[in-house]
Design an enzyme around this catalytic site. Structure first.
Site, PDB file in Angstrom:
ATOM      1  N   ASP A   1       0.906  -1.182   0.009  1.00 13.03           N
ATOM      2  CA  ASP A   1       0.030   0.145   0.118  1.00 13.03           C
ATOM      3  C   ASP A   1       1.000   1.276  -0.054  1.00 13.03           C
ATOM      4  O   ASP A   1       0.711   2.174   0.765  1.00 13.03           O
ATOM      5  CB  ASP A   1      -0.752  -0.123   1.095  1.00 13.03           C
TER       6      ASP A   1
ATOM      7  N   ASP B   1       7.107   4.040   3.777  1.00 10.76           N
ATOM      8  CA  ASP B   1       7.995   2.557   4.304  1.00 10.76           C
ATOM      9  C   ASP B   1       7.878   1.455   3.202  1.00 10.76           C
ATOM     10  O   ASP B   1       8.925   0.830   3.039  1.00 10.76           O
ATOM     11  CB  ASP B   1       7.785   2.139   5.863  1.00 10.76           C
ATOM     12  N   ASP B   2       6.571   1.347   2.635  1.00 12.72           N
ATOM     13  CA  ASP B   2       6.616   0.306   1.440  1.00 12.72           C
ATOM     14  C   ASP B   2       7.647   0.707   0.392  1.00 12.72           C
ATOM     15  O   ASP B   2       8.281  -0.180  -0.436  1.00 12.72           O
ATOM     16  CB  ASP B   2       5.106   0.361   0.868  1.00 12.72           C
TER      17      ASP B   2
ATOM     18  N   THR C   1       2.505  -5.954   2.924  1.00  6.32           N
ATOM     19  CA  THR C   1       3.264  -4.868   3.735  1.00  6.32           C
ATOM     20  C   THR C   1       1.938  -3.913   3.853  1.00  6.32           C
ATOM     21  O   THR C   1       2.004  -2.729   3.909  1.00  6.32           O
ATOM     22  CB  THR C   1       4.340  -4.079   3.121  1.00  6.32           C
TER      23      THR C   1
ATOM     24  N   ASN D   1      -0.129   0.335  17.061  1.00  4.33           N
ATOM     25  CA  ASN D   1       0.030   1.826  16.750  1.00  4.33           C
ATOM     26  C   ASN D   1      -1.143   2.450  16.468  1.00  4.33           C
ATOM     27  O   ASN D   1      -1.572   3.408  17.011  1.00  4.33           O
ATOM     28  CB  ASN D   1       1.166   1.934  15.740  1.00  4.33           C
TER      29      ASN D   1
ATOM     30  N   GLU E   1      -2.403  -3.218  15.241  1.00  3.12           N
ATOM     31  CA  GLU E   1      -1.397  -2.384  14.199  1.00  3.12           C
ATOM     32  C   GLU E   1      -2.219  -2.291  12.761  1.00  3.12           C
ATOM     33  O   GLU E   1      -3.259  -2.896  12.792  1.00  3.12           O
ATOM     34  CB  GLU E   1      -0.180  -3.351  13.946  1.00  3.12           C
TER      35      GLU E   1
ATOM     36  N   ASN F   1      -1.939  -2.243   9.451  1.00  8.31           N
ATOM     37  CA  ASN F   1      -2.285  -3.215   8.403  1.00  8.31           C
ATOM     38  C   ASN F   1      -3.446  -4.353   8.937  1.00  8.31           C
ATOM     39  O   ASN F   1      -4.144  -4.618   8.024  1.00  8.31           O
ATOM     40  CB  ASN F   1      -1.100  -4.185   8.068  1.00  8.31           C
TER      41      ASN F   1
ATOM     42  N   HIS G   1       9.139  -0.568   9.115  1.00  6.51           N
ATOM     43  CA  HIS G   1       8.120  -1.504   9.232  1.00  6.51           C
ATOM     44  C   HIS G   1       8.472  -2.585   8.092  1.00  6.51           C
ATOM     45  O   HIS G   1       8.830  -3.788   7.931  1.00  6.51           O
ATOM     46  CB  HIS G   1       6.810  -1.347   9.472  1.00  6.51           C
ATOM     47  N   ASP G   2       8.235  -2.003   6.660  1.00  5.87           N
ATOM     48  CA  ASP G   2       8.060  -2.710   5.727  1.00  5.87           C
ATOM     49  C   ASP G   2       9.209  -3.325   5.173  1.00  5.87           C
ATOM     50  O   ASP G   2       9.268  -4.127   4.677  1.00  5.87           O
ATOM     51  CB  ASP G   2       7.118  -1.914   4.422  1.00  5.87           C
TER      52      ASP G   2
HETATM   53  O1  RIB Z   1       1.912  -0.405  10.857  1.00  5.50           O
HETATM   54  C1  RIB Z   1       2.812  -0.187  10.030  1.00  5.50           C
HETATM   55  C2  RIB Z   1       2.326  -0.516   8.594  1.00  5.50           C
HETATM   56  O2  RIB Z   1       1.135   0.211   8.273  1.00  5.50           O
HETATM   57  C3  RIB Z   1       3.098  -0.247   7.374  1.00  5.50           C
HETATM   58  O3  RIB Z   1       3.067  -1.516   6.425  1.00  5.50           O
HETATM   59  C4  RIB Z   1       2.811   0.921   6.774  1.00  5.50           C
HETATM   60  O4  RIB Z   1       3.424   1.129   5.470  1.00  5.50           O
HETATM   61  C5  RIB Z   1       1.399   0.842   7.035  1.00  5.50           C
HETATM   62  O5  RIB Z   1       0.756   0.131   6.043  1.00  5.50           O
HETATM   63 CA    CA Z   2       2.685  -0.398   4.269  1.00  4.01          CA
END
Ligand code: RIB
Ligand code: CA
Length: 318
Positions: free
Chosen positions: A12, A16-17, A128, A162, A168, A170, A243-244
């Site tokens: 997505d 960070d992706d 991700t 988060n 979290e 995703n 993260h990703d």
């Molecule tokens: O919680 C972190 C994740 O959520 C990562 O994949 C970020 O890109 C969002 O999609």
């Molecule tokens: Ca992501």
């Protein structure tokens, strides 16, 4: 060395992706992996934008990797995008121009199913993003599970959250989809916040990058700075949490993390806990029902360095 890893990515894109895509592109160049395709889903921003972003990042990397657009909405509940974290465009308000290439004619689900037949037993699926596309593909054809080699999922957490105290993003964005995936019987590794929160860049980690004055470093610095500033306002720490990229790293080097085999399910109804990954860490029960590896420790230093090296290689070539 073993056989080349054959990757299918579900993303997505998202800052960070994007960093994960840069990292994987470098691994591909080194001959460590093959990237067979990428599918997109709504998450950080809506799917039209995550699709454009994915096309744009592959274009920056000069890679011709097909991008198939996927689900606009989670299976049941509305999407909760995070433009305050990733920018209105999902890429730190860099507002890139339109990509040259179009998305594939096939949908994300079609791409996932097709590749699962063409590379039966060999595919590594890296997710991700919310798990809507994978769940939809499984609902369409439950035998998909038997054709996937393994799945590495950035999502969930054992001890933290988060978007809420325990969930979290995703997983929280599509808990119903996550439950379908978790119960599918595929070989899975969960790379959750317990490990991804350990892997981050702060200002001192970016010294080499800021020394290089070119368009590539300017782009990376802008997206890293955007997400670090957003994270600072949410948490008090000015950090770019990786993260990703870490989940991508685990596809290539599983020994970056130490994991436990556990039974994991997703809370769907909790008043305070919807989207929580419930990890059964009792010693003996339910023996035999463990459905995935859950990452609990990470060699953060090794991965941070490795990721920065990949980015620097690309930046220096620019
Ligand atoms: O919680 C972190 C994740 O959520 C990562 O994949 C970020 O890109 C969002 O999609
Ligand atoms: Ca992501």
């Amino acid at each position: 060395k073993g056989k080349l890893i054959k990757l299918l990515l579900d993303v997505d894109t998202g800052i960070d992706d994007a960093l994960a895509l840069f990292y994987l592109a470098e691994a591909r160049k080194k001959g460590e992996i093959e990237i067979l395709g990428s599918t997109t889903v709504g998450g950080n921003v809506e799917v039209g934008q995550t699709t454009l972003n994915t096309l744009n990042i592959w274009e920056m990397l000069d890679l011709d990797i097909p991008v198939a657009a996927g689900a606009k909405q989670p299976l049941m509940a509305p999407l909760n995008p995070a433009p305050f974290v990733h920018g209105d465009d999902g890429l730190g308000n860099t507002f890139l121009s339109s990509p040259k290439k179009l998305p594939s004619d096939e949908s994300a689900v079609e791409m996932i199913l097709r590749l699962s037949h063409e590379y039966a037993g060999e595919l590594t699926l890296l997710t991700t993003a919310p798990l809507t596309n994978i769940a939809t593909a499984l609902l369409h054809d439950p035998s998909l599970a038997s054709r996937i080699g393994k799945v590495v999922i950035m999502g969930g957490a054992v001890f933290t959250g988060n978007v809420s105290a325990v969930a979290e993003a995703n997983i929280a964005n599509d808990p119903e989809a996550a439950r379908i995936v978790f119960r599918s019987g595929m070989e899975m590794t969960l790379v959750g916040l317990d490990v991804t929160h350990e892997v981050f860049w702060e200002e001192q980690d970016l010294k080499e990058l800021v020394k290089i004055a070119n368009g590539r470093s300017a782009f990376l610095i802008q997206i890293i700075d955007f997400i670090s500033t957003a994270y600072e306002s949410l948490s008090g720490w000015k950090r770019c949490v990786l993260h990703d990229p870490l989940a991508a790293g685990v596809c290539l080097f599983p020994d970056l993390v130490k994991s436990e085999k556990r039974y994991v399910d997703v809370e769907l109804n909790g008043e305070l806990t919807r989207g929580m990954t419930v990890v059964d860490r009792r010693g003996r029960t339910p023996l035999g029902e463990e459905n995935m590896n859950v990452a609990l420790e990470v060699d953060a230093k090794r991965f941070k360095t490795q990721l920065m090296e990949s980015l620097l290689t690309w930046v220096r070539e620019g």
